[in-house]
Scaffold this active site. Sequence first.
Site, short mmCIF file in Angstrom:
data_model
loop_
_atom_site.label_atom_id
_atom_site.label_comp_id
_atom_site.label_asym_id
_atom_site.label_seq_id
_atom_site.Cartn_x
_atom_site.Cartn_y
_atom_site.Cartn_z
N CYS A 181 0.62 -1.27 -0.14
CA CYS A 181 -0.04 0.05 0.03
C CYS A 181 0.98 1.26 -0.56
O CYS A 181 2.22 1.70 -0.08
CB CYS A 181 -0.66 0.33 1.39
N CYS A 185 0.36 4.43 7.09
CA CYS A 185 -0.03 4.67 8.37
C CYS A 185 0.40 3.95 8.97
O CYS A 185 0.61 2.49 8.68
CB CYS A 185 -1.53 4.14 8.11
N CYS A 240 0.39 0.14 10.50
CA CYS A 240 -0.07 -1.24 9.71
C CYS A 240 1.53 -1.57 8.86
O CYS A 240 1.49 -1.00 7.68
CB CYS A 240 -1.01 -0.52 8.08
N CYS A 247 -16.64 -9.24 5.71
CA CYS A 247 -15.71 -8.09 5.15
C CYS A 247 -14.82 -8.19 4.09
O CYS A 247 -13.84 -8.89 5.07
CB CYS A 247 -15.31 -7.09 6.71
N CYS A 262 -19.88 -6.78 3.93
CA CYS A 262 -18.68 -4.90 3.73
C CYS A 262 -17.67 -4.90 3.43
O CYS A 262 -17.26 -6.34 3.21
CB CYS A 262 -18.67 -5.14 5.43
N CYS A 287 -19.44 2.31 8.26
CA CYS A 287 -18.86 1.15 9.55
C CYS A 287 -17.26 1.99 9.91
O CYS A 287 -16.55 1.92 8.72
CB CYS A 287 -18.49 0.05 8.89
N ARG A 329 -17.86 -2.70 17.77
CA ARG A 329 -17.18 -4.26 17.84
C ARG A 329 -16.02 -3.70 18.00
O ARG A 329 -15.31 -3.05 17.93
CB ARG A 329 -16.74 -4.23 15.66
N1 SAM Z 1 -6.65 0.30 2.60
C1 SAM Z 1 -7.40 0.65 3.54
C2 SAM Z 1 -8.05 2.02 4.64
O1 SAM Z 1 -7.68 1.97 5.26
O2 SAM Z 1 -8.63 2.81 3.58
C3 SAM Z 1 -8.82 -0.54 4.39
C4 SAM Z 1 -8.41 -0.98 4.93
S1 SAM Z 1 -7.53 -0.42 6.53
C5 SAM Z 1 -6.27 -2.02 7.12
C6 SAM Z 1 -8.59 -0.63 7.15
C7 SAM Z 1 -8.39 0.01 9.26
O3 SAM Z 1 -7.30 -1.46 9.72
C8 SAM Z 1 -7.61 0.76 9.36
O4 SAM Z 1 -7.79 2.70 8.78
C9 SAM Z 1 -7.14 0.39 10.43
O5 SAM Z 1 -8.02 1.51 11.15
C10 SAM Z 1 -7.13 -1.21 11.10
N2 SAM Z 1 -5.67 -1.20 11.33
C11 SAM Z 1 -4.33 -1.38 10.36
N3 SAM Z 1 -3.47 -1.61 10.93
C12 SAM Z 1 -4.09 -1.85 12.53
C13 SAM Z 1 -3.17 -2.61 13.00
N4 SAM Z 1 -1.95 -2.90 13.38
N5 SAM Z 1 -4.54 -2.92 14.04
C14 SAM Z 1 -4.99 -2.28 14.84
N6 SAM Z 1 -6.15 -1.32 13.70
C15 SAM Z 1 -5.23 -1.58 12.39
FE1 SF4 Z 2 -3.15 1.83 3.40
FE2 SF4 Z 2 -2.81 0.23 5.55
FE3 SF4 Z 2 -3.15 2.60 5.88
FE4 SF4 Z 2 -5.19 0.54 4.37
S1 SF4 Z 2 -3.96 1.05 6.87
S2 SF4 Z 2 -4.49 1.99 3.41
S3 SF4 Z 2 -3.61 -0.63 4.58
S4 SF4 Z 2 -1.08 1.20 4.63
#
Ligand code: SAM
Ligand code: SF4
Length: 327
Positions: A62, A66, A69, A106, A137, A197, A269
């Site tokens: 990606c 974030c 992530c 989802c 979802c 959500c 949730r």
């Molecule tokens: N890429 C898309 C986005 O971020 O909009 C969708 C998938 S993203 C992985 C969805 C959510 O997963 C993130 O907004 C975050 O809240 C959660 N998430 C990702 N990594 C995480 C982690 N290590 N611990 C807890 N929640 C996490």
């Molecule tokens: Fe990409 Fe992870 Fe951020 Fe979703 S949460 S936009 S998968 S870096």
Amino acid sequence: MDTLTQQTTSHHTPLWNITSIVSLFELPFMDLLYQAQQVHRKYHKPNEIQLSSLLSIKTGGCAEDCSYCPQSARYNTEVKAEKLMPLDEVIKAAKTAKNNGSQRFCMGAAWRNPKPHQLDEIAKMISAVKELGMETCVTLGMLQDGQAEQLREAGLDYYNHNLDTSPEFYGEIITTRTYQDRLETLQKVRNAGLNVCCGGIVGLGESRQERAGLIAQLANLNPYPESVPVNNLVKIKGTPLYETENLDPFEFIRTIAVARITMPKAHVRLSAGREQMEDGIQALCFLAGANSMFYGEKLLTSQNPQEQSDLQLMARLDLQPMMANHA
Ligand code: SAM
Ligand code: SF4
Ligand code: DTB
């Protein structure tokens, strides 16, 4: 209320200000849980829990940054970039989830935003999962005009897009998309008539004030989300937040309780982080008003408890799975 919060909620009079939400957090723990449980019983069946299964249909690589992530291409984690999963594999996974007792499926993609040809593929997946009789979802990142409508026409029930944290703390966690970008996607989802959500992550190193700021943003959405995932940070090696200090589990439970009180009808949730959480803490999360969880041994890339151990936990707590189609 600060200016940013006012700006982002200026379409209506905010119901909740940060001070009143901080006051909820500051209640004696037992008083807070009692209040949350009272609200919970007024709007929900107290012994029912909604089960959702997750599937990562496009993993890793990606472009976003974030900092929690494992799927960001910027960090060196064990997650390797994969292509979009073929339709038949998605259907197979959805059937398994359904057979295991899940009511909602989802699908998550590690994208900043979906391109038109990618959305066409996703639409096929949604229609196929819907045909199995499951709630659908997806979480695909930011949406352009018209995309939420296309998803809805394919049979989508919920779009997941999190605010993640408070507007004030947000810049410490993500720099490649703004808070306003997220609010705009949420509005598109709402305008298309989809269920929203939307939740966030706690344990990122934010203060209690900032946790309250996240809840204020969510509770002041008009209307507030139908589904509110509260994630506890899963610390993944290679991500910038790997060494973050653990949040006191009771503070996590307080966050659930405050979400329940401020968004009484929502499905709150208990999301990521259960694998690292003791059974007693999870039970207190349910007492605080959590009535939904991810079910199945994998979240997107990280581990979730095994189905068998969750079934046992539910049996020990006399929790019943919620029936489909009234969420
Ligand atoms: N890429 C898309 C986005 O971020 O909009 C969708 C998938 S993203 C992985 C969805 C959510 O997963 C993130 O907004 C975050 O809240 C959660 N998430 C990702 N990594 C995480 C982690 N290590 N611990 C807890 N929640 C996490
Ligand atoms: Fe990409 Fe992870 Fe951020 Fe979703 S949460 S936009 S998968 S870096
Ligand atoms: C949400 O709020 N939590 C889920 C779901 N929405 C997509 C994702 C949790 C991801 C945890 C880290 C991982 O497994 O990669």
